[in-house]
Design an enzyme around this catalytic site. Structure first.
Site, PDB file in Angstrom:
ATOM      1  N   THR A   1     -23.140   2.548 -31.226  1.00  0.00           N
ATOM      2  CA  THR A   1     -21.859   3.043 -31.424  1.00  0.00           C
ATOM      3  C   THR A   1     -20.863   2.238 -31.931  1.00  0.00           C
ATOM      4  OG1 THR A   1     -21.943   4.655 -29.604  1.00  0.00           O
ATOM      5  CG2 THR A   1     -19.725   4.190 -30.364  1.00  0.00           C
TER       6      THR A   1
ATOM      7  N   LEU B   1     -11.616   1.471 -28.881  1.00  0.00           N
ATOM      8  CA  LEU B   1     -11.894   1.877 -27.229  1.00  0.00           C
ATOM      9  C   LEU B   1     -10.579   1.587 -26.657  1.00  0.00           C
ATOM     10  CD1 LEU B   1     -15.393   0.682 -26.680  1.00  0.00           C
ATOM     11  CD2 LEU B   1     -14.536   2.907 -27.415  1.00  0.00           C
TER      12      LEU B   1
ATOM     13  N   GLU C   1       1.275   3.746   2.090  1.00  0.00           N
ATOM     14  CA  GLU C   1       2.005   4.048   3.358  1.00  0.00           C
ATOM     15  C   GLU C   1       3.232   3.427   3.262  1.00  0.00           C
ATOM     16  OE1 GLU C   1      -1.252   3.592   2.793  1.00  0.00           O
ATOM     17  OE2 GLU C   1      -2.443   4.441   4.719  1.00  0.00           O
TER      18      GLU C   1
ATOM     19  N   CYS D   1      -5.415   1.944   6.489  1.00  0.00           N
ATOM     20  CA  CYS D   1      -6.218   0.517   6.843  1.00  0.00           C
ATOM     21  C   CYS D   1      -5.830  -0.130   8.017  1.00  0.00           C
ATOM     22  CB  CYS D   1      -6.166  -0.314   5.609  1.00  0.00           C
ATOM     23  SG  CYS D   1      -4.570  -1.099   5.319  1.00  0.00           S
TER      24      CYS D   1
ATOM     25  N   SER E   1     -18.791  11.703 -37.622  1.00  0.00           N
ATOM     26  CA  SER E   1     -18.314  12.231 -36.287  1.00  0.00           C
ATOM     27  C   SER E   1     -16.904  12.401 -36.110  1.00  0.00           C
ATOM     28  CB  SER E   1     -18.929  11.293 -35.352  1.00  0.00           C
ATOM     29  OG  SER E   1     -18.258  10.014 -35.391  1.00  0.00           O
TER      30      SER E   1
ATOM     31  N   ARG F   1      -4.382   4.686 -26.350  1.00  0.00           N
ATOM     32  CA  ARG F   1      -3.355   5.134 -27.445  1.00  0.00           C
ATOM     33  C   ARG F   1      -2.802   6.706 -27.298  1.00  0.00           C
ATOM     34  NH1 ARG F   1      -7.755   3.138 -29.953  1.00  0.00           N
ATOM     35  NH2 ARG F   1      -8.169   5.208 -31.109  1.00  0.00           N
TER      36      ARG F   1
ATOM     37  N   TRP G   1     -13.233  14.240 -37.183  1.00  0.00           N
ATOM     38  CA  TRP G   1     -13.218  14.360 -35.779  1.00  0.00           C
ATOM     39  C   TRP G   1     -14.062  15.653 -35.578  1.00  0.00           C
ATOM     40  CZ3 TRP G   1     -11.980  10.080 -33.097  1.00  0.00           C
ATOM     41  CH2 TRP G   1     -11.103   9.102 -33.770  1.00  0.00           C
TER      42      TRP G   1
ATOM     43  N   ASP H   1     -19.616   3.284 -35.747  1.00  0.00           N
ATOM     44  CA  ASP H   1     -18.150   3.878 -35.734  1.00  0.00           C
ATOM     45  C   ASP H   1     -17.143   2.864 -35.566  1.00  0.00           C
ATOM     46  OD1 ASP H   1     -19.328   6.291 -35.268  1.00  0.00           O
ATOM     47  OD2 ASP H   1     -19.052   6.512 -33.242  1.00  0.00           O
TER      48      ASP H   1
ATOM     49  N   HIS I   1       0.945  -1.355  -0.074  1.00  0.00           N
ATOM     50  CA  HIS I   1       0.032   0.153  -0.079  1.00  0.00           C
ATOM     51  C   HIS I   1       0.906   1.293  -0.015  1.00  0.00           C
ATOM     52  CE1 HIS I   1      -3.907  -2.078   1.594  1.00  0.00           C
ATOM     53  NE2 HIS I   1      -3.513  -2.525   0.417  1.00  0.00           N
TER      54      HIS I   1
END
Length: 373
Positions: A207, A215, A60, A83, A179, A218, A181, A211, A58
């Site tokens: 979508t 997803l 800390e 924690c 769409s 990059r 760009w 398109d 963690h």
């Protein structure tokens, strides 16, 4: 003693918490929270740490390890209450006590109602001075960092950010459907950084058909690709889509209703796509159930890139914590051009989904507007 009754934070304190917040934004710790920690001795930062990945040390512990003996008698600034329970790693409170720190300052208490306050109690019992809360700006930033995990741990679902890119008149495509760009290259690069900070990127089947997006992250470095998720009630995601054809390179999960023909499911599954049946409402995927399913797979923060029908559907269901909108200085016009938010919408201005805690920045020639719903 309230925060207003305690001594004012020094410039050194403020710098330390600022660094802790910046550290907290690093790493990909899901399903654990993003946390940053800084060790300060004699007014100087001597070590920093963050939770890089689930199962790793963690924040800390990472900061204390980097500080070594300089941690003894030092102050530790951390974005989230340390924690005090055993999980995949030992409690951070034990590490802080062993290191001999004198003071711990944390910005946000643990949102998990089952453990909140336990870290503070353990530290105080060991004689360590503890201060909860911080100067407004950096406490607010710490809350922003922990917001996805708060939703995840208290509501059992993924935290949802709705991302849109629109023209000045609120369109996401021309009346002919073009769409790419709308926004400039700087804004598009910023979107990839937004994706990299999330555990999953969501799109609707419309979508995907219109398109054929990838997803993926990059243009910016990332330690891993987020899962790519399609909300697809009718299971129309093509096996020839970029998503399906790259499913073995980065996860693709198609969330649909039950009862589709086996050959349609098999065509996607053979490419490595996970086709998951989700509870449905009136023949469509139950969006709340979809976010709970994502949480069950360890997704803490999800980014929805629509389009407008899915964005509107999420809002109609009362889902979505944050909006990030990129607005280009462009006008499409036309009554048939699609808008960023569809669905039922509201009937009265008083019912509008208003954003708070706004941030407005210029990104290239475009505006980036971010706010909590």
């Amino acid at each position: 003693m309230s925060l207003s009754d305690e001594p004012a934070f020094t410039d050194s304190d403020v710098y330390a918490m600022q660094r802790a917040v910046e550290c907290a934004r690093r790493g990909v710790p899901a399903p654990n929270p993003h946390v940053g920690a800084v060790v300060v001795r004699d007014g100087e930062v001597v070590a920093e740490g963050w939770h890089a990945r689930a199962g790793d040390e963690h924040a800390e512990v990472a900061a204390l390890r980097a500080a070594g003996e300089r941690a003894r008698g030092a102050s530790v600034f951390v974005t989230l209450e340390p924690c005090n329970h055993h999980g995949r790693t030992p409690p951070c409170t034990e590490a802080l006590v062993r290191a001999g720190v004198a003071r711990v300052v944390y910005a946000v208490s643990d949102p998990n109602p089952h453990v909140a306050g336990g870290g503070r109690a353990a530290l105080e019992a060991a004689g360590i001075a503890v201060r909860e809360g911080f100067a407004p700006q950096w406490q607010r930033e710490a809350r922003r960092v922990i917001a996805p995990w708060r939703t995840f741990i208290t509501e059992g679902r993924a935290h949802l950010t709705l991302k849109v890119a629109t023209t000045l008149d609120g369109r996401i495509a021309t009346r002919a459907g073009e769409s790419r760009w709308i926004t400039g290259p700087e804004a598009r690069a910023d979107v990839h950084a937004l994706r990299a900070a999330c555990d999953a990127v969501i799109a609707g089947s419309r979508t995907v058909l219109a398109d054929d997006p990838e997803l993926t992250v990059r243009h910016v470095s990332t330690p891993r690709q987020p899962a790519r998720v399609v909300i697809d009630s009718a299971l129309v995601t093509p096996a020839a889509s970029k998503l399906a054809r790259s499913a073995r390179e980065a996860p693709v999960w198609v969330l649909t209703r039950d009862g589709h023909a086996r050959d349609r499911v098999a065509a996607l599954a053979d490419l490595g796509v996970v086709v998951a049946p989700i509870a449905s409402v009136e023949g469509r995927v139950d969006l709340a159930a979809a976010l709970r399913w994502l949480a069950s797979k360890g997704v803490v923060a999800a980014l929805c890139e629509g389009g407008g029908a899915l964005h509107g559907a999420f809002l109609d269901c009362g889902l979505g914590e944050r909006v990030v909108s990129y607005v280009a200085p462009v006008i499409f016009g036309g009554v048939d051009a699609p808008t960023a938010f569809g669905g039922r919408g509201v009937a009265a201005i008083a019912e509008a989904h208003r954003l708070r805690d706004l941030r407005v920045d210029r990104v290239g020639d475009d505006l980036r507007i971010e706010g909590e719903i």
